[in-house]
Design a protein around this motif. Structure first.
Motif, PDB file in Angstrom:
ATOM      1  N   MET A   1      -2.325   4.733  -3.554  1.00  0.00           N
ATOM      2  CA  MET A   1      -1.605   3.759  -2.740  1.00  0.00           C
ATOM      3  C   MET A   1      -1.957   2.335  -3.136  1.00  0.00           C
ATOM      4  O   MET A   1      -1.089   1.444  -3.175  1.00  0.00           O
TER       5      MET A   1
ATOM      6  N   LEU B   1       0.657  -0.344  -4.556  1.00  0.00           N
ATOM      7  CA  LEU B   1       0.849  -1.649  -3.911  1.00  0.00           C
ATOM      8  C   LEU B   1       0.695  -2.784  -4.915  1.00  0.00           C
ATOM      9  O   LEU B   1       1.428  -3.781  -4.848  1.00  0.00           O
TER      10      LEU B   1
ATOM     11  N   LEU C   1       5.319   5.324  -1.199  1.00  0.00           N
ATOM     12  CA  LEU C   1       4.169   4.885  -0.409  1.00  0.00           C
ATOM     13  C   LEU C   1       4.097   5.647   0.909  1.00  0.00           C
ATOM     14  O   LEU C   1       3.008   6.029   1.365  1.00  0.00           O
TER      15      LEU C   1
END
Length: 367
Positions: A51, A55, A73
């Protein structure tokens, strides 16, 4: 499934548990509990790392990929929750762990399987799941399970005041909508796999076609393994453990193992591979762009550099006013440059065999 039956699943204290530890936490010190915690903890950390990578990459991807990255996500968030959920089943059932078991189990799997279904629809080209709408489809599909689980908690546990007393069959029936999502995602994945296998390409789209085949195969494999995991734990929970006399001793371990196994299937089959696809840079052509330096249109007259010289359009058929042939009568506004053979894109023009007297040989004498 009731509190008394589950809390008394193990009458002896494991060797690793202290005397002050309450009985409902004894499974944390047991061998199977430690193994599940280790495997699930590694999966949870892996989801968090993926994650963070996604990001960081999300700020650099194009708007066309940002919607798919948001849906991915959500999928990784659901997978991380699946890896954290075994702790609520390792600890004995209580009024504190009951809502997590009943509510979070179906919601997390609904979010994960909804993300797989939305990804399959997006790969098939369905307009509803394109761009940022893919993340919206994932949230909408998971919202249905949120409503179902909330109503079940309010009606069964609060209104009936049953204190988390429900059977294993009732717990399995609570996941019917999640099973429908799983079946729909598998059907969508199989359709995309068939479409990718029957499509042929002989141009620059061949690389994209191979990538689509790989994505389709991984999606179908992930869903097929998930179906196998669900068939095993539902069969053992509703029939197998009771038939072998292992219920309720093996009920919680079966669910813990199923959660951990399905979490790793989702992580390796879809999460990790999709992050790799998402972070992969776009393909660029290796050939340099064509250099048209010196090629100008007829209407422009740039300053002629030293390496430019004037020339005729076609000296084989060029004539001037006094009837002379073969003279260098340059056309105005046309400049020529000596170019290399690698950049020679000119079209050859026909010329006569006898420039001075083209019809002498045909007639055999001078006209």
């Amino acid at each position: 499934m009731d509190l008394v039956g589950v809390q008394s699943w193990n009458g002896s204290r494991p060797a690793g548990c202290g005397s002050a530890l309450a009985q409902q936490y004894w499974a944390l010190c047991d061998a199977w509990g430690i193994a599940v915690q280790a495997v699930a903890g590694a999966g949870f950390v892996s989801c968090v790392v993926l994650m963070l990578v996604l990001l960081l990459r999300l700020a650099c991807v194009s708007r066309r990929r940002s919607g798919a990255a948001a849906a991915l996500l959500l999928f990784l968030l659901a997978t991380a929750g699946i890896f954290a959920l075994p702790y609520s089943f390792i600890i004995a059932l209580s009024p504190q762990t009951c809502p997590a078991r009943v509510f979070a189990f179906g919601v997390l799997f609904g979010l994960a399987f909804g993300a797989l279904l939305a990804r399959g629809l997006a790969l098939l080209g369905v307009e509803l799941a394109r761009g940022w709408r893919e993340a919206g489809v994932v949230l909408a599909l998971a919202l249905v399970q949120v409503i179902v689980a909330t109503e079940w908690l309010l009606v069964v546990l609060v209104q009936d005041k049953r204190m988390c007393q429900f059977s294993q069959s009732e717990f399995a029936m609570l996941q019917i909508y999640v099973m429908v999502l799983l079946a729909a995602a598998l059907a969508t994945g199989l359709r995309f796999l068939r479409q990718a296998c029957v499509t042929y390409s002989y141009g620059y789209a061949g690389r994209t076609l191979r990538q689509n085949k790989l994505r389709a195969a991984l999606l179908v494999l992930t869903l097929l393994l998930s179906v196998c995991v669900w068939l095993v734990w539902i069969t053992l929970l509703t029939y197998g453990n009771r038939a072998t006399g292992r219920s309720p001793l093996w009920d919680d371990p079966v669910i813990c193992v199923a959660l951990t196994a399905n979490g790793w299937v989702l992580l390796l089959g879809h999460g990790f591979t999709q992050v790799c696809f998402m972070c992969k840079p776009n393909a660029r052509t290796k050939d340099p762009p064509l250099d048209f330096t010196g090629w100008t249109t007829h209407g422009t007259q740039p300053a002629a550099p030293q390496d430019l010289r004037t020339g005729t359009d076609n000296d084989g058929f060029q004539t001037d006013a006094d009837g002379s042939r073969g003279k260098d009568a340059a056309s105005p506004g046309i400049f020529m440059r000596e170019i290399s053979a690698e950049k020679d894109y000119s079209i050859p023009r026909p010329t006569t065999t006898n420039i001075n007297e083209p019809y002498d040989e045909y007639y055999g004498h001078r006209v």
